[in-house]
Design a protein around this motif. Sequence first.
Motif, mmCIF file in Angstrom:
data_model
loop_
_atom_site.group_PDB
_atom_site.id
_atom_site.type_symbol
_atom_site.label_atom_id
_atom_site.label_comp_id
_atom_site.label_asym_id
_atom_site.label_seq_id
_atom_site.Cartn_x
_atom_site.Cartn_y
_atom_site.Cartn_z
ATOM 1 N N ILE A 131 39.228 42.249 42.849
ATOM 2 C CA ILE A 131 38.097 41.482 43.388
ATOM 3 C C ILE A 131 37.205 42.369 44.232
ATOM 4 O O ILE A 131 37.692 43.131 45.076
ATOM 5 C CB ILE A 131 38.593 40.315 44.271
ATOM 6 C CG1 ILE A 131 39.464 39.346 43.466
ATOM 7 C CG2 ILE A 131 37.423 39.577 44.911
ATOM 8 C CD1 ILE A 131 40.167 38.298 44.328
ATOM 9 N N THR A 132 35.904 42.245 44.042
ATOM 10 C CA THR A 132 34.915 42.848 44.935
ATOM 11 C C THR A 132 34.043 41.742 45.496
ATOM 12 O O THR A 132 33.517 40.919 44.739
ATOM 13 C CB THR A 132 34.011 43.858 44.205
ATOM 14 O OG1 THR A 132 34.783 44.989 43.825
ATOM 15 C CG2 THR A 132 32.871 44.328 45.101
ATOM 16 N N VAL A 133 33.908 41.714 46.821
ATOM 17 C CA VAL A 133 32.930 40.855 47.487
ATOM 18 C C VAL A 133 31.825 41.790 47.958
ATOM 19 O O VAL A 133 32.080 42.741 48.698
ATOM 20 C CB VAL A 133 33.544 40.092 48.678
ATOM 21 C CG1 VAL A 133 32.482 39.254 49.371
ATOM 22 C CG2 VAL A 133 34.706 39.228 48.208
ATOM 23 N N ALA A 134 30.606 41.546 47.508
ATOM 24 C CA ALA A 134 29.482 42.441 47.762
ATOM 25 C C ALA A 134 29.243 42.636 49.255
ATOM 26 O O ALA A 134 29.535 41.769 50.075
ATOM 27 C CB ALA A 134 28.225 41.902 47.093
ATOM 28 N N ILE A 155 38.074 52.523 45.407
ATOM 29 C CA ILE A 155 38.094 51.962 46.759
ATOM 30 C C ILE A 155 38.543 50.504 46.657
ATOM 31 O O ILE A 155 37.937 49.718 45.943
ATOM 32 C CB ILE A 155 36.699 52.029 47.415
ATOM 33 C CG1 ILE A 155 36.217 53.482 47.500
ATOM 34 C CG2 ILE A 155 36.713 51.371 48.792
ATOM 35 C CD1 ILE A 155 34.772 53.623 47.904
ATOM 36 N N GLY A 156 39.594 50.151 47.375
ATOM 37 C CA GLY A 156 40.106 48.780 47.349
ATOM 38 C C GLY A 156 40.835 48.479 46.052
ATOM 39 O O GLY A 156 40.313 47.780 45.186
ATOM 40 N N GLY A 157 42.036 49.000 45.924
ATOM 41 C CA GLY A 157 42.801 48.844 44.693
ATOM 42 C C GLY A 157 42.960 47.403 44.252
ATOM 43 O O GLY A 157 42.892 47.101 43.063
ATOM 44 N N ALA A 158 43.153 46.483 45.190
ATOM 45 C CA ALA A 158 43.240 45.058 44.855
ATOM 46 C C ALA A 158 41.927 44.361 45.202
ATOM 47 O O ALA A 158 41.295 43.749 44.353
ATOM 48 C CB ALA A 158 44.396 44.392 45.583
ATOM 49 N N ILE A 159 41.521 44.451 46.480
ATOM 50 C CA ILE A 159 40.313 43.752 46.945
ATOM 51 C C ILE A 159 39.448 44.717 47.743
ATOM 52 O O ILE A 159 39.935 45.433 48.616
ATOM 53 C CB ILE A 159 40.669 42.549 47.837
ATOM 54 C CG1 ILE A 159 41.524 41.538 47.080
ATOM 55 C CG2 ILE A 159 39.408 41.892 48.385
ATOM 56 C CD1 ILE A 159 42.044 40.394 47.943
ATOM 57 N N ASN A 160 38.163 44.711 47.467
ATOM 58 C CA ASN A 160 37.181 45.387 48.307
ATOM 59 C C ASN A 160 36.274 44.305 48.865
ATOM 60 O O ASN A 160 35.495 43.702 48.129
ATOM 61 C CB ASN A 160 36.373 46.410 47.513
ATOM 62 C CG ASN A 160 35.292 47.041 48.373
ATOM 63 O OD1 ASN A 160 34.134 46.703 48.248
ATOM 64 N ND2 ASN A 160 35.684 47.939 49.244
ATOM 65 N N TRP A 161 36.425 44.014 50.160
ATOM 66 C CA TRP A 161 35.667 42.931 50.787
ATOM 67 C C TRP A 161 34.584 43.559 51.640
ATOM 68 O O TRP A 161 34.826 44.003 52.740
ATOM 69 C CB TRP A 161 36.594 42.078 51.648
ATOM 70 C CG TRP A 161 36.061 40.702 51.894
ATOM 71 C CD1 TRP A 161 34.949 40.371 52.608
ATOM 72 C CD2 TRP A 161 36.600 39.484 51.401
ATOM 73 N NE1 TRP A 161 34.763 39.012 52.606
ATOM 74 C CE2 TRP A 161 35.773 38.449 51.868
ATOM 75 C CE3 TRP A 161 37.710 39.170 50.616
ATOM 76 C CZ2 TRP A 161 36.021 37.109 51.580
ATOM 77 C CZ3 TRP A 161 37.945 37.842 50.331
ATOM 78 C CH2 TRP A 161 37.102 36.824 50.810
ATOM 79 N N GLY A 162 33.363 43.593 51.120
ATOM 80 C CA GLY A 162 32.255 44.196 51.839
ATOM 81 C C GLY A 162 31.546 43.220 52.751
ATOM 82 O O GLY A 162 30.805 43.621 53.633
ATOM 83 N N GLY A 163 31.748 41.930 52.546
ATOM 84 C CA GLY A 163 31.056 40.913 53.329
ATOM 85 C C GLY A 163 31.792 40.551 54.603
ATOM 86 O O GLY A 163 32.832 41.114 54.940
ATOM 87 N N ASN A 164 31.244 39.609 55.327
ATOM 88 C CA ASN A 164 31.821 39.122 56.574
ATOM 89 C C ASN A 164 32.514 37.785 56.363
ATOM 90 O O ASN A 164 32.246 37.078 55.405
ATOM 91 C CB ASN A 164 30.706 38.914 57.616
ATOM 92 C CG ASN A 164 29.956 40.182 57.899
ATOM 93 O OD1 ASN A 164 30.558 41.237 58.051
ATOM 94 N ND2 ASN A 164 28.640 40.097 57.938
ATOM 95 N N ASN A 175 52.306 47.503 44.078
ATOM 96 C CA ASN A 175 51.933 48.590 43.174
ATOM 97 C C ASN A 175 50.419 48.719 42.995
ATOM 98 O O ASN A 175 49.909 48.850 41.891
ATOM 99 C CB ASN A 175 52.596 48.409 41.808
ATOM 100 C CG ASN A 175 54.097 48.357 41.912
ATOM 101 O OD1 ASN A 175 54.703 49.183 42.600
ATOM 102 N ND2 ASN A 175 54.710 47.378 41.276
ATOM 103 N N ILE A 176 49.712 48.707 44.107
ATOM 104 C CA ILE A 176 48.255 48.797 44.103
ATOM 105 C C ILE A 176 47.844 50.255 44.261
ATOM 106 O O ILE A 176 48.417 50.981 45.065
ATOM 107 C CB ILE A 176 47.643 47.953 45.254
ATOM 108 C CG1 ILE A 176 48.136 46.501 45.180
ATOM 109 C CG2 ILE A 176 46.140 48.050 45.263
ATOM 110 C CD1 ILE A 176 47.743 45.750 43.950
#
Length: 181
Positions: A131-134, A155-164, A175-176
């Motif tokens: 998942i990526t959150v912009a 960047i962010g093997g499982a989740i990359n949360w860029g937002g607030n 195993n991420i």
Amino acid sequence: LTGAIEVDEEGIGKIFNSKFTNNYGKYGGAISNYNQLLAYNLTFENNSAEIGGAILSDGNTTILNSQFYLNNATYGAAIAIESNNTVVNNTLFLLNNANTCGGAIYCNASDFEILNSNFSFNTANYTGGAITVAHDIDANGLVSNCNFNNNTAEIGGAINWGGNNGHVTLSKFSNISDIES
């Protein structure tokens, strides 16, 4: 610009017990939703798009009891969420690949829920293996009771949360791979 089905700005789509295979569209390889969509017990396999390999959600969208396999996109290999009020519940994401962000889901909206779902062996070449959150989104998003296994991204093997303002609760990660580490 949509592969199989488009729900337009005035439409209401209800799609049940169906399979979408080998579809291509620039926005939503299988389905694009611009108003209201209920998707139940669907299978998406090998669909592709620039944004939303299987589904582009740009309206109220509920996805229940579905499976996404081997879908591909630049952003959101399985689902790209572009507007508020999207719910994904009890859904499997397996072996999906994003060329840039969101190996399974790319979210560029502020109000969403991803619940009781499994993410395995999804990849993104840049951010968010699952998942990526912009960035710069005030994302009142919720990821709850999900399993993340063997997802990979730079960047962010499982989740990359860029937002607030987002919340991840009651979820398991194993195993991420974060390639940049």
